[in-house]
Write an enzyme that holds these catalytic residues in place. Structure first.
Site, PDB file in Angstrom:
ATOM      1  N   ASP A   1      87.794  32.871  68.882  1.00 58.36           N
ATOM      2  CA  ASP A   1      88.424  32.277  67.843  1.00 58.36           C
ATOM      3  C   ASP A   1      89.155  33.148  67.224  1.00 58.36           C
ATOM      4  O   ASP A   1      88.923  33.880  66.493  1.00 58.36           O
ATOM      5  CB  ASP A   1      87.438  31.597  66.918  1.00 58.36           C
TER       6      ASP A   1
ATOM      7  N   ASN B   1      91.834  31.821  65.058  1.00 56.59           N
ATOM      8  CA  ASN B   1      92.389  31.557  63.762  1.00 56.59           C
ATOM      9  C   ASN B   1      91.405  31.058  62.642  1.00 56.59           C
ATOM     10  O   ASN B   1      91.660  30.170  61.522  1.00 56.59           O
ATOM     11  CB  ASN B   1      93.419  30.530  64.062  1.00 56.59           C
TER      12      ASN B   1
ATOM     13  N   ASP C   1      88.651  28.853  62.603  1.00 56.97           N
ATOM     14  CA  ASP C   1      87.929  27.501  62.758  1.00 56.97           C
ATOM     15  C   ASP C   1      86.713  27.430  63.206  1.00 56.97           C
ATOM     16  O   ASP C   1      86.332  26.198  63.237  1.00 56.97           O
ATOM     17  CB  ASP C   1      89.138  26.363  62.913  1.00 56.97           C
TER      18      ASP C   1
ATOM     19  N   ASP D   1      87.379  19.318  89.772  1.00 57.29           N
ATOM     20  CA  ASP D   1      86.034  18.950  89.150  1.00 57.29           C
ATOM     21  C   ASP D   1      85.397  17.879  89.823  1.00 57.29           C
ATOM     22  O   ASP D   1      86.150  16.785  90.414  1.00 57.29           O
ATOM     23  CB  ASP D   1      86.218  18.309  87.953  1.00 57.29           C
TER      24      ASP D   1
ATOM     25  N   GLU E   1      84.529  21.527  93.278  1.00 58.71           N
ATOM     26  CA  GLU E   1      83.048  21.315  92.854  1.00 58.71           C
ATOM     27  C   GLU E   1      82.531  20.193  93.768  1.00 58.71           C
ATOM     28  O   GLU E   1      83.135  18.990  93.466  1.00 58.71           O
ATOM     29  CB  GLU E   1      83.171  21.129  91.200  1.00 58.71           C
TER      30      GLU E   1
HETATM   31  C1  GLC Z   1      81.731  18.759  86.082  1.00 57.37           C
HETATM   32  C2  GLC Z   1      81.727  19.829  84.974  1.00 57.37           C
HETATM   33  C3  GLC Z   1      80.715  19.063  83.834  1.00 57.37           C
HETATM   34  C4  GLC Z   1      81.269  17.848  83.626  1.00 57.37           C
HETATM   35  C5  GLC Z   1      81.309  16.807  84.822  1.00 57.37           C
HETATM   36  C6  GLC Z   1      81.835  15.739  84.445  1.00 57.37           C
HETATM   37  O1  GLC Z   1      80.354  18.712  86.648  1.00 57.37           O
HETATM   38  O2  GLC Z   1      81.656  20.858  85.376  1.00 57.37           O
HETATM   39  O3  GLC Z   1      80.826  20.078  82.782  1.00 57.37           O
HETATM   40  O4  GLC Z   1      80.305  17.320  82.437  1.00 57.37           O
HETATM   41  O5  GLC Z   1      81.843  17.533  85.952  1.00 57.37           O
HETATM   42  O6  GLC Z   1      83.274  15.850  84.234  1.00 57.37           O
HETATM   43 CA    CA Z   2      90.233  28.433  66.813  1.00 52.40          CA
END
Ligand code: GLC
Ligand code: CA
Length: 569
Positions: free
Chosen positions: A21, A23, A25, A199, A256
Site C-alpha cells: 500500500d 498511499n 488507505d 482465467d 487456468e
Molecule cells: C479463477 C480465479 C479465482 C476466481 C475465479 C472466478 O479461479 O483464480 O480467484 O474467483 O476464477 O473468476
Molecule cells: Ca493504497
C-alpha cells in the site's frame, strides 16, 4: 524442443490488493508495486503476472470486472499503470495480465443492459433461461456453493453464473461476445502487455442444451463440470482467439484450466497446433482433497500419499514433454500456503519451504512463485469469521453455519485449512505494525506471525528461504538441463523420498527430496542403487542442509525435509 524465453523465465504472481500500500488507505496498489520492483529484480523474476486491477465492484476481488479497459480507482490511474509498465521494462521484466473472459461483473455495462429486457441488444451476451417447473433451469452448482443460476425478476428468467451471482457467465456462443473479448486483448496489447493469464478459460464453452449434471452428492445442486470443463467448442474458440489476437506475436500465455487431462492440455498447448503456451493443471493439488465430503468437497482435506503426488506430477511431465509445455506451481491466490499444506509450517518451516521450492524450480516447466511464498508465508487462523473477506469462504460459512451436522469448530477448521484468504493476507515486508504493508489497518488483517516471517529479516539472514529462492532461480538460468532436460522418476513407490533425474545430452541432474519430518532410511537401502552412486559421484549444486562430503552416501540419511540437487557429469 524449441528454445523459448517463456520456458526459461520465472514468473512471479502479484495479488495487487495484498502486495504493498503506497498511499495509506490499507489497500495495495499499482504504485506500491512500483516501489517493490527492485526487490523482484533482485529475486531474479523475469515476468510478473498481475491479478486483476480493472474496474470492479470487488465481490471477488477484481475477478468480477465491470470495465476491462479501466483501472480500479483504489489501485490507481491509467498513468500509474503506464508508469509501472515502463519501470518494469527498464528492469527487463515482462508483464502478464489476467484476462477474465468467462464472466463479467453484474455491474458491467453489458450485463446492466442485458437484464433490462428479453429483446435488449445485449441480452445474448449472457446465458438466460426461463424457469423449469418454477425452478432453476438445471441442477448445476456454482463453484462458490449454491445454485449456478440466479433468478432475475425484471424479465422473470434465470442467468447462469458458475461463480458468484455477481459474476454472470458470458455467452461465448455469441460471436459478438468473442469479438468484444478480442478487442479487449488488442487494447491491452497496444498498451504494451507481454501476455495473458486466462482465467478459467476451459469453462467458456457450455454443452448445448445445458443438460443436468449427474447426481453425485446429496442435495439439490451438483457439480456440472462434465458439461462445461472442456466443452464442445472450446478448441474452436481458442483457435479463433489465436487467429484474431495471439498469432504472430511473441507472448507468454497460460490458461487456468481446472479439471483437464494431460491429453486435453496437450491439445491446448501443442507447440505446432496449440493455442496457448501452457496451462495450469490442478490435478496435483487434488491429492489432499476429499471429493466426497459432506456437500463441501473442496473444503475437506484427506490424508495424501507422496506416491500419488509423484505419479500425477510425473504423468504431466512425461505426457507434455517435447510437444507441449508445463507450468509448475504450488501456490496462488486461491490456494492454501504450500508450506502449511505440503510441508510443516512450525518446526520445519524453513527446511520444508526450501524443499518445496527445490521441487518447483527443478521440474520441467515454467515456475510460478506466488507473493510471499519466497519468504515461507504460512496459512492464517483468524479467530472469527468476521475477520475473513473471501466471498467463497463467507458463502461456505453461511451455507454450513446452520447445518446441524457440523459444528462451528469443524467449519472454522476447514476454513483454516482451505480458505483462499490464507494466500491473501498482506505481504509481510518487515516487523513494523501491519508488517510494513500499510500504515493503517489493512483491508484484510496481516498474519500475526509477521514479526518472525518478513522480507526484511529474510534479506538479512544469508540462509533464509528468500536467499534460497534466489539461488534456485540462478541455478535454473545457469543450467539449461533444468529447462529443457527430460524428466525421469526414481523410487516411484517410496512414500518419503521424491527423487528424479533431468537429462539433456550429456548433462544429468539428480534431485532428491525428503517429503517427511523424519529422517529417511540410509540411501543404500533405498532400493535403487543409482541414488547413492550418483550422490557419491555427483557434484552437489544446492541443498537446504550442510552436507559433509566425508559421509559415504550409502550410509547417508536424508534429514527432515532435506533437499539436494546433484550434477552428474
Ligand atoms: C479463477 C480465479 C479465482 C476466481 C475465479 C472466478 O479461479 O483464480 O480467484 O474467483 O476464477 O473468476
Ligand atoms: Ca493504497
Amino acid at each position: 524442443m524449441r528454445k523459448r524465453w517463456w520456458k526459461e523465465s520465472v514468473v512471479y504472481q502479484i495479488y495487487p490488493r495484498s502486495f504493498y500500500d503506497s498511499n495509506g488507505d490499507g489497500i495495495g496498489d499499482l504504485r506500491g508495486i512500483i516501489a517493490k520492483l527492485d526487490y523482484l529484480q533482485a529475486l531474479g523474476v523475469d515476468v510478473v503476472w498481475l491479478s486483476p486491477f480493472y474496474a470492479s465492484p470487488n465481490v471477488d476481488n477484481g475477478y468480477d470486472v465491470s470495465d476491462y479497459c479501466d483501472i480500479l480507482p483504489e489501485f490507481g490511474k491509467m498513468a500509474d499503470w503506464q508508469h509501472l509498465r515502463q519501470e518494469m521494462r527498464q528492469r527487463g521484466m515482462r508483464m502478464m495480465i489476467d484476462l477474465v473472459a468467462n464472466h463479467t461483473s453484474d455491474q458491467h455495462r453489458w450485463f446492466i443492459e442485458s437484464r433490462q429486457a428479453t429483446d435488449n441488444r445485449w441480452r445474448e451476451y449472457y446465458i438466460w433461461r426461463p424457469p423449469r417447473d418454477g425452478r432453476e433451469p438445471n441442477n448445476w452448482q456454482s463453484y462458490f456453493g449454491g445454485s449456478a443460476w440466479q433468478f432475475d425478476p425484471t424479465t422473470a428468467e434465470y442467468y447462469l453464473h458458475l461463480f458468484s451471482r455477481q459474476q454472470p457467465d458470458l455467452n461465448w456462443e455469441n460471436a459478438e461476445v468473442r469479438k468484444e473479448i478480442y478487442r479487449v486483448m488488442h487494447w491491452w496489447l497496444d498498451q504494451g502487455v507481454d501476455g495473458f493469464r486466462l482465467d478459467v478459460i476451459n469453462l467458456i464453452s457450455k454443452e448445448p442444451g445445458l443438460p443436468d449434471a449427474a447426481v453425485t452428492v446429496d442435495g439439490p445442486y451438483q457439480f456440472g463440470g462434465q458439461h462445461f470443463q472442456y466443452g464442445p467448442r472450446l478448441l474452436e474458440f481458442l483457435a479463433e482467439m489465436k487467429r484474431e489476437v495471439l498469432a504472430g506475436r511473441d507472448l507468454i500465455t497460460v490458461g487456468e484450466t481446472p479439471g483437464i487431462t494431460t491429453e486435453q492440455a496437450r491439445a491446448i498447448t501443442d507447440e505446432e497446433n496449440g493455442f496457448l503456451n501452457m496451462v495450469f493443471s490442478f490435478e496435483h493439488l487434488g491429492v489432499d482433497r476429499n471429493p466426497r465430503g459432506v456437500g463441501k468437497g473442496k473444503w475437506q482435506r484427506k490424508a495424501w500419499k507422496l506416491s500419488e503426488l509423484k505419479q500425477i506430477i510425473s504423468r504431466w511431465q512425461d505426457d507434455l514433454h517435447e510437444r507441449a509445455w508445463n507450468s509448475v506451481y504450488l501456490s496462488n491466490h486461491d490456494l492454501p500456503r504450500p508450506v502449511s499444506r505440503f510441508g510443516d509450517d512450525c518446526r520445519y518451516r524453513d527446511e520444508s519451504a526450501k524443499m518445496l521450492a527445490t521441487l518447483l524450480h527443478t521440474l520441467q516447466g515454467t515456475p510460478y512463485i506466488y507473493q510471499g511464498e519466497e519468504i515461507g508465508m504460512t496459512n492464517v487462523r483468524f479467530p472469527s469469521i468476521n475477520d475473513y473477506r473471501d466471498v467463497d469462504t463467507l458463502n461456505f460459512y453461511r451455507q454450513f453455519a446452520d447445518d446441524q451436522r457440523l459444528d462451528r469448530d469443524e467449519i472454522m477448521a476447514a476454513i483454516y485449512d482451505r480458505s483462499r484468504d490464507n494466500a491473501r493476507t498482506p505481504m509481510q515486508w518487515d516487523g513494523s505494525r501491519h508488517a510494513g504493508f500499510a500504515t493503517v489497518t489493512p483491508w484484510l488483517a496481516v498474519n500475526p506471525n509477521y514479526p518472525e516471517i518478513n522480507v526484511q529479516r529474510a534479506l538479512a539472514e544469508p540462509n533464509s528461504i528468500l536467499h534460497y529462492y534466489r539461488q534456485l532461480i540462478r541455478l535454473r538460468k545457469a543450467n539449461p538441463v533444468i529447462v529443457y532436460g527430460r524428466y525421469e522418476l526414481l523410487l516411484a513407490d517410496d512414500e518419503q523420498i521424491y527423487a528424479f533425474t533431468r537429462t539433456l545430452g550429456e548433462t544429468r541432474l539428480l534431485v532428491v527430496l525428503n517429503f517427511c519430518g523424519a529422517e529417511s532410511e540410509e540411501m543404500g537401502a533405498s532400493g535403487d542403487w543409482r541414488l547413492p552412486e550418483a550422490m557419491r559421484d555427483g557434484q552437489l549444486l544446492i541443498g537446504n542442509y550442510p552436507v559433509d562430503p566425508a559421509v559415504d552416501p550409502r550410509r547417508c540419511r536424508l534429514r527432515p525435509y532435506e533437499a539436494r540437487v546433484y550434477r552428474l557429469g
